[in-house]
Write a protein that holds these residues in place. Sequence first.
Motif, PDB file in Angstrom:
ATOM      1  N   ALA A 186       0.834  -1.200   0.000  1.00 21.40           N
ATOM      2  CA  ALA A 186       0.000   0.000   0.000  1.00 21.40           C
ATOM      3  C   ALA A 186       0.870   1.252   0.000  1.00 21.40           C
ATOM      4  CB  ALA A 186      -0.911  -0.001   1.227  1.00 21.40           C
ATOM      5  N   ILE A 187       0.233   2.356  -0.312  1.00 16.05           N
ATOM      6  CA  ILE A 187       0.853   3.672  -0.181  1.00 16.05           C
ATOM      7  C   ILE A 187       0.053   4.439   0.857  1.00 16.05           C
ATOM      8  CG2 ILE A 187       1.195   5.898  -1.317  1.00 16.05           C
ATOM      9  CD1 ILE A 187       1.916   4.346  -3.861  1.00 16.05           C
ATOM     10  N   ILE A 188       0.761   5.010   1.811  1.00 14.06           N
ATOM     11  CA  ILE A 188       0.128   5.770   2.882  1.00 14.06           C
ATOM     12  C   ILE A 188       0.512   7.232   2.719  1.00 14.06           C
ATOM     13  CG2 ILE A 188      -0.030   6.061   5.380  1.00 14.06           C
ATOM     14  CD1 ILE A 188       0.805   3.028   5.551  1.00 14.06           C
ATOM     15  N   PRO A 189      -0.388   8.058   2.188  1.00 14.68           N
ATOM     16  CA  PRO A 189      -0.065   9.475   1.983  1.00 14.68           C
ATOM     17  C   PRO A 189       0.063  10.202   3.318  1.00 14.68           C
ATOM     18  CG  PRO A 189      -1.978   8.792   0.673  1.00 14.68           C
ATOM     19  CD  PRO A 189      -1.734   7.736   1.707  1.00 14.68           C
ATOM     20  N   ALA A 190       1.026  11.104   3.384  1.00 18.36           N
ATOM     21  CA  ALA A 190       1.245  11.857   4.620  1.00 18.36           C
ATOM     22  C   ALA A 190       1.705  13.266   4.292  1.00 18.36           C
ATOM     23  CB  ALA A 190       2.286  11.158   5.500  1.00 18.36           C
ATOM     24  N   THR A 191       1.370  14.193   5.156  1.00 23.61           N
ATOM     25  CA  THR A 191       1.873  15.555   5.033  1.00 23.61           C
ATOM     26  C   THR A 191       3.318  15.616   5.517  1.00 23.61           C
ATOM     27  OG1 THR A 191      -0.368  16.372   5.460  1.00 23.61           O
ATOM     28  CG2 THR A 191       1.424  17.957   5.668  1.00 23.61           C
ATOM     29  N   GLY A 192       3.612  14.843   6.516  1.00 30.00           N
ATOM     30  CA  GLY A 192       4.949  14.766   7.088  1.00 30.00           C
ATOM     31  C   GLY A 192       4.942  13.752   8.215  1.00 30.00           C
ATOM     32  N   TYR A 193       6.094  13.515   8.814  1.00 27.16           N
ATOM     33  CA  TYR A 193       6.163  12.555   9.920  1.00 27.16           C
ATOM     34  C   TYR A 193       7.162  13.036  10.963  1.00 27.16           C
ATOM     35  CZ  TYR A 193      10.525  10.829   7.801  1.00 27.16           C
ATOM     36  OH  TYR A 193      11.801  10.738   7.298  1.00 27.16           O
ATOM     37  N   TYR A 194       7.093  12.431  12.140  1.00 22.63           N
ATOM     38  CA  TYR A 194       7.961  12.800  13.257  1.00 22.63           C
ATOM     39  C   TYR A 194       8.935  11.669  13.573  1.00 22.63           C
ATOM     40  CZ  TYR A 194       4.011  16.010  14.026  1.00 22.63           C
ATOM     41  OH  TYR A 194       2.996  16.938  13.872  1.00 22.63           O
ATOM     42  N   GLU A 195      10.137  12.067  13.956  1.00 19.63           N
ATOM     43  CA  GLU A 195      11.094  11.140  14.543  1.00 19.63           C
ATOM     44  C   GLU A 195      11.644  11.789  15.810  1.00 19.63           C
ATOM     45  OE1 GLU A 195      11.401   8.215  13.865  1.00 19.63           O
ATOM     46  OE2 GLU A 195      11.195   7.833  11.721  1.00 19.63           O
ATOM     47  N   TYR A 196      12.057  10.941  16.738  1.00 22.44           N
ATOM     48  CA  TYR A 196      12.528  11.451  18.020  1.00 22.44           C
ATOM     49  C   TYR A 196      14.028  11.231  18.184  1.00 22.44           C
ATOM     50  CZ  TYR A 196       7.823  12.317  19.755  1.00 22.44           C
ATOM     51  OH  TYR A 196       6.563  12.819  19.935  1.00 22.44           O
ATOM     52  N   HIS A 197      14.689  12.277  18.658  1.00 22.00           N
ATOM     53  CA  HIS A 197      16.092  12.176  19.062  1.00 22.00           C
ATOM     54  C   HIS A 197      16.076  12.236  20.589  1.00 22.00           C
ATOM     55  CE1 HIS A 197      20.408  12.388  18.755  1.00 22.00           C
ATOM     56  NE2 HIS A 197      20.452  13.510  19.459  1.00 22.00           N
ATOM     57  N   GLY A 198      16.116  11.062  21.216  1.00 19.17           N
ATOM     58  CA  GLY A 198      15.863  11.013  22.652  1.00 19.17           C
ATOM     59  C   GLY A 198      14.388  11.330  22.876  1.00 19.17           C
ATOM     60  N   HIS A 199      14.112  12.397  23.628  1.00 22.53           N
ATOM     61  CA  HIS A 199      12.726  12.814  23.866  1.00 22.53           C
ATOM     62  C   HIS A 199      12.365  14.037  23.030  1.00 22.53           C
ATOM     63  CE1 HIS A 199      12.185   9.971  27.144  1.00 22.53           C
ATOM     64  NE2 HIS A 199      13.340  10.373  27.664  1.00 22.53           N
ATOM     65  N   ARG A 200      13.235  14.429  22.116  1.00 23.17           N
ATOM     66  CA  ARG A 200      13.001  15.642  21.333  1.00 23.17           C
ATOM     67  C   ARG A 200      12.430  15.281  19.957  1.00 23.17           C
ATOM     68  NH1 ARG A 200      18.861  18.163  21.620  1.00 23.17           N
ATOM     69  NH2 ARG A 200      17.957  19.643  20.136  1.00 23.17           N
ATOM     70  N   PRO A 201      11.208  15.747  19.628  1.00 20.17           N
ATOM     71  CA  PRO A 201      10.600  15.409  18.337  1.00 20.17           C
ATOM     72  C   PRO A 201      11.075  16.329  17.210  1.00 20.17           C
ATOM     73  CG  PRO A 201       9.048  16.655  19.667  1.00 20.17           C
ATOM     74  CD  PRO A 201      10.277  16.451  20.519  1.00 20.17           C
ATOM     75  N   TYR A 202      11.236  15.736  16.030  1.00 28.42           N
ATOM     76  CA  TYR A 202      11.589  16.474  14.813  1.00 28.42           C
ATOM     77  C   TYR A 202      10.550  16.149  13.749  1.00 28.42           C
ATOM     78  CZ  TYR A 202      16.188  17.673  16.701  1.00 28.42           C
ATOM     79  OH  TYR A 202      17.211  18.185  17.472  1.00 28.42           O
ATOM     80  N   TYR A 203      10.194  17.166  12.975  1.00 33.21           N
ATOM     81  CA  TYR A 203       9.192  16.995  11.924  1.00 33.21           C
ATOM     82  C   TYR A 203       9.882  16.961  10.563  1.00 33.21           C
ATOM     83  CZ  TYR A 203       5.107  17.944   8.993  1.00 33.21           C
ATOM     84  OH  TYR A 203       4.126  17.872   8.026  1.00 33.21           O
ATOM     85  N   PHE A 204       9.584  15.924   9.782  1.00 29.68           N
ATOM     86  CA  PHE A 204      10.160  15.742   8.447  1.00 29.68           C
ATOM     87  C   PHE A 204       9.074  15.963   7.393  1.00 29.68           C
ATOM     88  CE2 PHE A 204      13.009  13.608  11.237  1.00 29.68           C
ATOM     89  CZ  PHE A 204      14.249  13.553  10.615  1.00 29.68           C
ATOM     90  N   HIS A 205       9.443  16.671   6.318  1.00 31.60           N
ATOM     91  CA  HIS A 205       8.478  16.953   5.265  1.00 31.60           C
ATOM     92  C   HIS A 205       9.219  17.255   3.969  1.00 31.60           C
ATOM     93  CE1 HIS A 205       9.179  21.410   5.368  1.00 31.60           C
ATOM     94  NE2 HIS A 205       9.618  21.088   6.572  1.00 31.60           N
ATOM     95  N   ALA A 206       8.489  17.240   2.858  1.00 31.73           N
ATOM     96  CA  ALA A 206       9.089  17.601   1.580  1.00 31.73           C
ATOM     97  C   ALA A 206       9.330  19.110   1.571  1.00 31.73           C
ATOM     98  CB  ALA A 206       8.167  17.217   0.429  1.00 31.73           C
ATOM     99  N   PRO A 207      10.433  19.577   0.971  1.00 32.23           N
ATOM    100  CA  PRO A 207      10.724  21.009   0.956  1.00 32.23           C
ATOM    101  C   PRO A 207       9.594  21.846   0.368  1.00 32.23           C
ATOM    102  CG  PRO A 207      12.632  19.762   0.233  1.00 32.23           C
ATOM    103  CD  PRO A 207      11.495  18.789   0.330  1.00 32.23           C
ATOM    104  N   ASN A 208       8.885  21.305  -0.628  1.00 31.01           N
ATOM    105  CA  ASN A 208       7.757  22.026  -1.234  1.00 31.01           C
ATOM    106  C   ASN A 208       6.418  21.595  -0.652  1.00 31.01           C
ATOM    107  OD1 ASN A 208       7.780  19.474  -2.296  1.00 31.01           O
ATOM    108  ND2 ASN A 208       7.757  20.109  -4.447  1.00 31.01           N
ATOM    109  N   ASP A 209       6.475  20.797   0.416  1.00 31.02           N
ATOM    110  CA  ASP A 209       5.295  20.339   1.143  1.00 31.02           C
ATOM    111  C   ASP A 209       4.309  19.519   0.308  1.00 31.02           C
ATOM    112  OD1 ASP A 209       5.930  21.185   3.729  1.00 31.02           O
ATOM    113  OD2 ASP A 209       5.283  23.227   3.306  1.00 31.02           O
TER     114      ASP A 209
END
Length: 235
Positions: free
Chosen positions: A100-123
């Motif tokens: 399947a393909i799961i469309p997303a606006t962006g996703y989060y990853e954690y560095h320890g307890h600190r969240p980071y948001y990942f997305h396409a540069p043009n969104d």
Amino acid sequence: MCRCFAADLDWDAIAARFDVDKDATDPAALPAPSYNLRPKRTIGIVAQGRDGRRHLAGAYWSLIPAWSADKELPYPTYNARVESACVKPTFAESAKSMRAIIPATGYYEYHGHRPYYFHAPNDVPLLLAGLFSWWRAPQSQGPAPWLLTATILTCQAVDGPAAIHDRMPLLVPHDMTDIWLDRAVDGTALMTNMQQGGIALSRKLAFHEVASFGPTGDGRTLIRPLPQPHTPSLF
């Protein structure tokens, strides 16, 4: 890994992008816009049915294999490692022909307890590689409806993303969506090629740190960049 993502999407545009027939979409089953989608909630997926048509549907985010006697497995299944999905009993059947393909606006990853948001540069929407499965409670428990379930494939993180977490969602390149969804294509050999293309896409993602948030938080404020501390100058 990917255990939280954002999906604020135009589902009609997604359906058009993948040539999904209107009668193969149930708008009421698709999730409302959210910036805090977590496992065991409903997410939107694009998949090909046995009838050869593409469907846009809501799915339970934690894959339950058809042979499972229980909805709750003793281990998490919201992610599956692309390196082992074809051989792990939980995911093997889905990896073979139920991708399947799961469309997303962006996703989060954690560095320890600190969240980071990942997305396409043009969104533009990200196309996360996933697997799906249909599950139904054993008939001994009484009549039960079929439940569509799904998981997000992950791969080894590289470059910038690797500085945040050692795993990242596998992205589907736009020129590989047809073959990825094609149930006639065996996924065993496909996984290796998909990794190469997906990793190349991940190298182009933008990301920034965001403020910590809980399971009930939501809205665009969750992806707002965390202000960086100002370093005073002596001059």
